[in-house]
Motif scaffolding. Structure first.
Motif, mmCIF file in Angstrom:
data_model
loop_
_atom_site.group_PDB
_atom_site.id
_atom_site.type_symbol
_atom_site.label_atom_id
_atom_site.label_comp_id
_atom_site.label_asym_id
_atom_site.label_seq_id
_atom_site.Cartn_x
_atom_site.Cartn_y
_atom_site.Cartn_z
ATOM 1 N N MET A 1 -19.450 -58.312 54.585
ATOM 2 C CA MET A 1 -18.049 -57.604 54.355
ATOM 3 C C MET A 1 -18.353 -56.291 55.312
ATOM 4 O O MET A 1 -17.604 -55.838 55.942
ATOM 5 C CB MET A 1 -17.504 -57.324 53.222
ATOM 6 N N ALA A 2 -19.503 -55.606 55.233
ATOM 7 C CA ALA A 2 -19.846 -54.353 55.800
ATOM 8 C C ALA A 2 -19.970 -54.481 57.357
ATOM 9 O O ALA A 2 -19.085 -53.640 58.219
ATOM 10 C CB ALA A 2 -21.052 -53.484 55.473
ATOM 11 N N GLN A 3 -20.708 -55.929 57.753
ATOM 12 C CA GLN A 3 -20.482 -55.755 59.230
ATOM 13 C C GLN A 3 -19.164 -56.359 59.673
ATOM 14 O O GLN A 3 -18.864 -55.912 60.710
ATOM 15 C CB GLN A 3 -21.572 -57.017 59.392
ATOM 16 N N LEU A 4 -18.605 -57.041 58.858
ATOM 17 C CA LEU A 4 -16.827 -57.165 59.327
ATOM 18 C C LEU A 4 -16.152 -56.178 59.643
ATOM 19 O O LEU A 4 -15.528 -55.973 60.531
ATOM 20 C CB LEU A 4 -16.419 -58.112 58.475
ATOM 21 N N ALA A 5 -16.358 -55.053 58.604
ATOM 22 C CA ALA A 5 -15.717 -53.943 58.760
ATOM 23 C C ALA A 5 -16.137 -53.145 59.942
ATOM 24 O O ALA A 5 -15.080 -52.404 60.523
ATOM 25 C CB ALA A 5 -15.775 -53.223 57.426
ATOM 26 N N LEU A 6 -17.470 -53.197 60.134
ATOM 27 C CA LEU A 6 -17.863 -52.323 61.308
ATOM 28 C C LEU A 6 -17.551 -53.032 62.840
ATOM 29 O O LEU A 6 -17.395 -52.335 63.420
ATOM 30 C CB LEU A 6 -19.457 -52.015 61.194
ATOM 31 N N ASP A 7 -17.246 -54.279 62.643
ATOM 32 C CA ASP A 7 -16.920 -54.944 63.955
ATOM 33 C C ASP A 7 -15.331 -54.494 64.418
ATOM 34 O O ASP A 7 -14.831 -54.735 65.305
ATOM 35 C CB ASP A 7 -16.896 -56.444 63.871
ATOM 36 N N ASP A 8 -14.701 -53.931 63.279
ATOM 37 C CA ASP A 8 -13.139 -53.481 63.455
ATOM 38 C C ASP A 8 -13.197 -51.841 63.841
ATOM 39 O O ASP A 8 -14.051 -51.195 63.471
ATOM 40 C CB ASP A 8 -12.300 -53.756 62.174
ATOM 41 N N PRO A 9 -12.077 -51.563 64.562
ATOM 42 C CA PRO A 9 -11.878 -50.158 64.757
ATOM 43 C C PRO A 9 -11.748 -49.246 63.405
ATOM 44 O O PRO A 9 -10.897 -49.753 62.714
ATOM 45 C CB PRO A 9 -10.715 -50.048 65.694
ATOM 46 N N LEU A 10 -12.598 -48.712 63.077
ATOM 47 C CA LEU A 10 -12.490 -47.511 61.892
ATOM 48 C C LEU A 10 -12.541 -46.007 62.307
ATOM 49 O O LEU A 10 -13.296 -45.714 63.372
ATOM 50 C CB LEU A 10 -13.553 -47.737 61.009
ATOM 51 N N GLN B 1 -14.722 -43.321 57.706
ATOM 52 C CA GLN B 1 -14.981 -44.339 57.161
ATOM 53 C C GLN B 1 -16.098 -45.571 57.677
ATOM 54 O O GLN B 1 -16.950 -45.740 57.077
ATOM 55 C CB GLN B 1 -13.626 -45.362 57.261
ATOM 56 N N ARG B 2 -16.314 -45.262 59.057
ATOM 57 C CA ARG B 2 -17.399 -45.899 59.657
ATOM 58 C C ARG B 2 -18.819 -45.420 59.196
ATOM 59 O O ARG B 2 -19.675 -46.393 58.946
ATOM 60 C CB ARG B 2 -17.277 -45.845 61.028
ATOM 61 N N ARG B 3 -18.896 -44.156 58.906
ATOM 62 C CA ARG B 3 -20.007 -43.697 58.354
ATOM 63 C C ARG B 3 -20.261 -44.140 56.944
ATOM 64 O O ARG B 3 -21.603 -44.253 56.476
ATOM 65 C CB ARG B 3 -20.006 -41.993 58.566
ATOM 66 N N ARG B 4 -19.199 -44.136 56.267
ATOM 67 C CA ARG B 4 -19.485 -44.679 54.836
ATOM 68 C C ARG B 4 -20.025 -46.067 55.028
ATOM 69 O O ARG B 4 -20.885 -46.624 53.952
ATOM 70 C CB ARG B 4 -18.227 -44.385 53.991
ATOM 71 N N VAL B 5 -19.377 -46.969 55.460
ATOM 72 C CA VAL B 5 -19.643 -48.217 55.671
ATOM 73 C C VAL B 5 -20.953 -48.490 56.066
ATOM 74 O O VAL B 5 -21.771 -49.205 55.808
ATOM 75 C CB VAL B 5 -18.579 -49.229 56.279
#
Length: 852
Positions: free
Chosen positions: A251-260, A264-268
């Protein structure tokens, strides 16, 4: 027979060497063979001595006396033959003793009748001490019985010899003979006593050794059992830890693949790096377990050592720069480019040593030197990792390479770690026939040096593999078997982003049934599932008729122990992938499985999405209409197959359900859809046995007739693609504020009715699924993500086979709480608050009432 043996045991007894009954029984049972040998010796020696006088009988006797002597000796021979046969036919200690003593009494009684032989005149009685000594030493059995038999034999012989002689001995000579017999008897008895003592001590020594060996064997078995339990524990914990880790990392990788947003990108990213650190600890524990069980098999393949070293240093350099350190690689020209060895293990050792050096160094840098040497004419590559860090005391070095050991408690507090890294390095180096050592002083840095036998190679085989073009990953039609929701979502998201079409089922039994009902390019099979697990499901698939049984199957599991891999292979799987999912490794494993099975991949089929129009033809009983509507489709019936063809020609449908289609209809339908660029998901229903033919004609899914609503639901649902994200646009971009408020008022009124239905005690799973589906769709459209998510959980609980009543009730309670938040407070998402009247009515419905 048992009664006779019991009486003999009571009369004759055991050996009498021990007071403890169990020890005495064991001792007697252990000496029956030696007792038999002694018995045969006594019987045969006595008999041979007596029969040896037979030639003298013919020389020195005549008439009736000769006949008498010959008859007695014949009886002695017959008694000996009978005794020998009886002794040879038994293994019972008591019977051997009884037979021997009976024979000795009979023999000496008969022999006494002819003991007055003319050749034994005057000093013949001096043989009697020898008899007393020999019997005391050789007779088996308890000492008191041996003593009686040993006394009886010379006594009866002396008595008959003295009485039957024509010229008796003088009283003085008889007295001398009696005294000599007594001396011989005492000597024999003492000798027998010493012999028994030695035999007892020998038995006890052997018994102690046997017990020691038994204790050692039990300790070994206990240690092996403990190791097996530990291995099983690690295997289970590996699976249990990797399962949530797969969800976190995926899920972290999927989230990082999206524009954030940046924050939030730093937290993920922090979540992902922390999860990767936890996974590294888990891998270390599994590595040390494998090495302890000596289950590791080392490769011996050519690899480019210079390129590997550069890659390692390049990967570790950013970490060094973060701490303001330097990381330098010094390669000796004598180091060959290509060597034979285990590249992955060499990399693991260096990553551990360099990582430790960077961790314990705060200023200066780390230097990696690689040279060559020779040991006993064997070419070796020497690696040295030196740092300018805190150093290690001599006392700390003594335990440095032991598991879970660190320098001291402050090391763990300041730098963390498990203390397994160096232990793994040592075992890996020794497993590859190498040596490792450390040189260090406090506050002066450390030098870790290890050497490995890595002979030079020309690298031709490796270059052919490297130079071979790598085919791009092709989209495929995959069946994903995963029982845990979070893992299924992660795997599905990763695979769909790679362009694959995914059908998802949650049990092994469903996987077997869906392989019967649809054509897949490969199956990704979880291993640990309730009821029918992945191994059993694979065996059942391999037992299907061809071509269904030939579908490639790849294990996608958190079970990573070597025995787990072997079990997957034995069950019929073509590959094994460990969670978390590595997309590149997944593609390689699937392509390898396709090649192994020579399976023609058809590629992804039509994606089936919720909310589309479905054309149904041939379903006279309308068995599919209700289930399709429950899944969110709009159903359009067609009166005939000709009418269905005409309708497909003028408008698009998401899917078509054809019940008992005529021959050629599906093939023509697929060809017309391809020519017109209209993709339609084809569901066919036929009597059992005709499904394979419908799949060949182009059906995406085959249902068995007569149609079952439950089968229609779960099989079609397996192919449903997830809904697109809810935040593609805002409601305000499409509707005005007044129109949005009207939608929310209507939805709030609908929620009241649905909540009353949820509060019923007799709510069935089918009714819950229908209610949750309606709430989920409307909440998603009105941008209420929390309510939609709770409805989705309730929908899963209603439809999942393994969900219990408690899980279902919890999901219902959570859904009703979300309904209460929507109706009593501000609308979820971007919606406005619900009206006061609706809120008051909802309060009367008692949302938080507990369910049984």
């Amino acid at each position: 027979m048992s009664a006779v043996e019991f009486d003999l045991h009571g009369l004759i007894g055991t050996s009498g060497e021990f007071r403890d009954g169990k020890t005495e029984e064991a001792f007697s049972a252990s000496i029956w063979q030696s007792a038999r040998a002694m018995a045969l010796l006594c019987i045969l020696a006595d008999t041979a001595a007596s029969l040896s006088f037979l030639p003298l009988d013919f020389l020195m006797l005549a008439g009736p006396r000769l006949a008498f002597f010959v008859e007695v000796r014949l009886l002695i021979a017959l008694a000996a033959a009978a005794a020998v046969l009886a002794v040879l036919r038994t293994t019972r200690y008591a019977r051997i003793v009884a037979i021997t003593h009976v024979h000795q009494v009979a023999f000496f009684t008969l022999n006494a009748l002819i003991f007055n032989h003319p050749s034994l005149t005057r000093h013949g009685g001096l043989l009697l001490p020898l008899i007393a000594i020999a019997l005391n030493l050789c007779l088996p059995g308890r000492f008191r019985w041996v003593a009686l038999t040993s006394a009886y034999a010379p006594t009866v012989s002396l008595l008959f010899w003295a009485m039957l002689r024509p010229d008796p001995e003088s009283p003085l000579d008889l007295t001398i003979i009696v005294l000599v017999v007594l001396v011989g008897y005492v000597v024999g008895a003492v000798s027998r006593t010493q012999f028994n003592r030695l035999r007892r001590e020998e038995y006890l020594r052997i018994a102690r050794e046997r017990q020691t060996n038994l204790d050692l064997r039990e300790a070994k078995d206990a240690a092996e059992a403990a190791a097996s339990v530990k291995a099983d524990f690690l295997a289970v914990m590996s699976h249990e830890i990797r399962t949530p880790m797969n969800g976190i990392l995926g899920m972290a990788q999927l989230a990082l693949d999206d524009p954030l947003p940046l924050t939030q990108r730093r937290r993920v990213s922090t979540i992902r790096s922390s999860a990767e650190g936890l996974l590294k600890i888990l891998d270390d524990i599994l590595d040390i377990s494998k090495l302890e069980r000596q289950a590791e098999i080392y490769e011996r393949a050519p690899f480019d050592i210079r390129q590997s070293l550069r890659e390692i240093v390049n990967l570790m350099t950013p970490r060094a720069h973060e701490k303001g350190l330097t990381l330098e690689l010094v390669l000796s020209p004598a180091v060959p480019r290509w060597v034979l060895g285990d590249q992955s293990r060499v990399r693991q050792i260096l990553f551990n040593l360099i990582g430790n050096a960077l961790k314990f160094t705060s200023r200066g840098g780390v230097r990696v030197e690689v040279t060559t040497s020779a040991l006993n004419d064997e070419a070796r590559v020497v690696f040295c990792v030196s740092d300018t860090g805190i150093g290690i005391t001599p006392e700390q070095q003594a335990n440095l390479f032991q598991s879970f050991e660190q320098g001291d408690a402050s090391i763990r507090r300041r730098f963390g770690g498990t203390g397994l890294g160096l232990a793994i390095c040592k075992r890996l180096v020794e497993g590859m026939k190498g040596e490792i050592e450390v040189e260090s002083m406090p506050r002066q840095g450390s030098r870790f040096r290890f050497s490995l036998p890595l002979p030079a190679d020309d690298g031709s085989a490796a270059r052919e593999v490297i130079d071979a073009p790598t085919p791009p990953a092709r989209p495929l039609n995959l069946l994903l078997v995963e029982d845990l929701h979070i893992n299924a979502e992660v795997a599905r998201g990763i695979l769909e982003r790679a362009g694959h079409r995914i059908a998802l089922v949650r049990t092994g039994e469903q996987a077997v049934e869906l392989v019967r009902s649809a054509r897949f390019d490969a199956v990704l099979m979880d291993v640990q599932m309730p009821d029918v697990d992945g191994l059993e499901a694979t065996r059942r698939i391999r037992a299907l008729p061809l071509p269904l049984s030939g579908v490639p199957i790849v294990a996608l599991t958190a079970n990573v122990m070597s025995e787990d891999v072997d079990a997957c292979r034995s069950a019929g799987m073509d590959g094994h992938l460990a969670k978390p999912i590595d997309v590149a490794a997944l593609h390689r494993a699937v392509e390898a499985a396709l090649q192994i099975r020579q399976w023609p991949a058809a590629g992804p089929g039509v994606v089936l999405t919720v909310g589309g129009d479905v054309l149904v033809v041939g379903d006279a009983r309308k068995a599919t209409h209700g289930p399709l509507r429950d899944l969110g489709f709009r159903v359009f019936p067609a009166g005939s197959f000709e009418a269905a063809g005409a309708m497909l020609a003028v408008r698009e449908f998401a899917a078509i359900v054809a019940v008992a289609p005529p021959a050629g209809f599906l093939r023509a339908l697929r060809a017309r859809a391809s020519d017109g660029g209209r993709r339609v998901f084809i569901i066919a229903a036929a009597i059992p046995g005709e499904g394979a033919g419908l799949l060949e004609e182009g059906a995406d899914l085959v249902l068995a007739a007569p149609l079952s609503p439950d089968e229609v639901v779960w099989k079609v649902e397996a192919f449903l693609a997830p809904q697109p994200p809810d935040d593609l646009f805002t409601l305000e971009e499409v509707f005005g504020r007044d129109r949005i408020d009207e939608f929310q008022e209507l939805f709030a009124g609908s929620l009241l009715e649905l909540d009353r239905a949820l509060a019923r005690d007799d709510l069935t799973p089918k009714e819950l699924a229908s209610i949750a589906h309606r709430i989920k769709g409307s909440a998603a459209n009105l941008r209420m993500p929390q309510l939609a998510a709770s409805a989705d959980d309730a929908l899963i609980a209603a439809r999942t086979v393994v969900a219990g009543l408690r899980d279902r009730d919890q999901a219902v309670d959570a859904l009703r709480r979300q309904i209460g938040l929507v109706l009593n407070g501000p609308g979820a998402g971007r919606g406005a608050p619900a009206s006061t009247a609706v809120g008051g009515a909802f309060e009367e419905a008692n949302v938080d009432s507990a369910r049984g």
